[in-house]
Scaffold this motif. Structure first.
Motif, PDB file in Angstrom:
ATOM      1  N   LEU A   1       1.225   6.679  -6.726  1.00 48.50           N
ATOM      2  CA  LEU A   1       0.145   7.637  -6.960  1.00 48.50           C
ATOM      3  C   LEU A   1       0.639   9.070  -6.787  1.00 48.50           C
ATOM      4  N   MET A   2       1.490   9.276  -5.775  1.00 48.55           N
ATOM      5  CA  MET A   2       2.047  10.603  -5.545  1.00 48.55           C
ATOM      6  C   MET A   2       2.878  11.050  -6.752  1.00 48.55           C
TER       7      MET A   2
ATOM      8  N   ILE B   1      -5.670   8.832  -2.935  1.00 45.80           N
ATOM      9  CA  ILE B   1      -5.231   8.315  -1.624  1.00 45.80           C
ATOM     10  C   ILE B   1      -6.419   7.731  -0.868  1.00 45.80           C
TER      11      ILE B   1
ATOM     12  N   GLN C   1       0.861   4.133  -2.817  1.00 41.09           N
ATOM     13  CA  GLN C   1       0.697   5.552  -2.492  1.00 41.09           C
ATOM     14  C   GLN C   1       1.849   6.379  -3.070  1.00 41.09           C
ATOM     15  N   GLN C   2       3.064   5.846  -3.000  1.00 39.94           N
ATOM     16  CA  GLN C   2       4.208   6.565  -3.565  1.00 39.94           C
ATOM     17  C   GLN C   2       4.072   6.698  -5.080  1.00 39.94           C
TER      18      GLN C   2
ATOM     19  N   GLY D   1      -7.077   4.378  -2.156  1.00 41.79           N
ATOM     20  CA  GLY D   1      -6.062   3.450  -1.657  1.00 41.79           C
ATOM     21  C   GLY D   1      -6.308   3.034  -0.230  1.00 41.79           C
ATOM     22  N   ARG D   2      -6.798   3.937   0.595  1.00 39.69           N
ATOM     23  CA  ARG D   2      -7.087   3.607   1.997  1.00 39.69           C
ATOM     24  C   ARG D   2      -8.259   2.654   2.123  1.00 39.69           C
TER      25      ARG D   2
ATOM     26  N   LEU E   1       0.824  -1.209   0.000  1.00 42.06           N
ATOM     27  CA  LEU E   1       0.000   0.000   0.000  1.00 42.06           C
ATOM     28  C   LEU E   1       0.860   1.263   0.000  1.00 42.06           C
ATOM     29  N   ARG E   2       1.967   1.240   0.767  1.00 39.73           N
ATOM     30  CA  ARG E   2       2.883   2.396   0.768  1.00 39.73           C
ATOM     31  C   ARG E   2       3.485   2.602  -0.620  1.00 39.73           C
TER      32      ARG E   2
END
Length: 195
Positions: free
Chosen positions: A165-166, A189, A162-163, A192-193, A158-159
């Motif tokens: 996606l960022m 985000i 998120q990276q 993703g959560r 997931l991290r």
């Protein structure tokens, strides 16, 4: 339930003349045995590793969950120091845990790493509680270990998502000329959560 205590009666010459049979009610003992049996069944059938150890860190009991998680049979580890499960770079954790137990403290949901018999490392959540004797003195410890390796793998993934996606949001913001990356990234985000 009762326990019989028959006692023969003899006369002065030693001849058997009768008997006294005292019956002792053992209902409370039977209830306690049933309770202990239920608790033992719960411990044995748990998917979590449930281990007891002395205040010297020597393994005293080992359930089937411990066998599945760590790969050792009870015969292999009972009597061994619990440090057999601790990787070399984490050996300093055990003295601190034992010191807290001696003070009667619990260690709740401590996330750490332990080693299986085959050498593989596992992420575990550890709860350690003091075992008290009849005089409320700490005589040992009960450890419950839950394998959280899969949970940790999902968190890492997931991290990474998120990276990525960022990075995508930053690239999109530069393409559309928007300096507000958060406005673009916030919905992604949130999705993703929810995974």
């Amino acid at each position: 339930p009762f326990m019989p205590y028959p006692t023969p009666l003899h006369d002065e010459s030693g001849a058997l003349i009768g008997a006294v049979n005292m019956l002792v009610d053992i209902s409370d003992r039977k209830k306690a045995e049933g309770h202990a049996q239920r608790l033992a069944s719960i411990v044995e059938s748990s998917d979590d590793a449930i281990i007891s150890k002395s205040l010297d860190g020597v393994i005293q009991t080992w359930n089937e969950g411990a066998e599945r998680i760590f790969g050792y049979s009870a015969d292999e580890v009972i009597g061994m120091p619990v440090t057999v499960l601790i990787p070399a770079d984490r050996q300093d954790e055990e003295p601190g845990i034992l010191a807290r137990l001696r003070r009667g403290e619990r260690v709740d949901h401590y996330e750490t790493v332990r080693r299986r018999k085959d050498g593989a490392l596992l992420n575990i959540s550890l709860t350690v509680s003091p075992i008290l004797d009849a005089q409320a003195r700490v005589v040992g410890a009960s450890k419950i270990a839950r394998d959280i390796s899969e949970q940790k793998r999902i968190e890492r993934e997931l991290r990474e998502v998120q990276q990525r996606l960022m990075g995508l949001a930053t690239a999109a913001a530069s393409l559309v000329g928007s300096p507000n990356v958060d406005a673009i990234l916030s919905p992604a985000i949130d999705v993703g959560r929810g995974v």
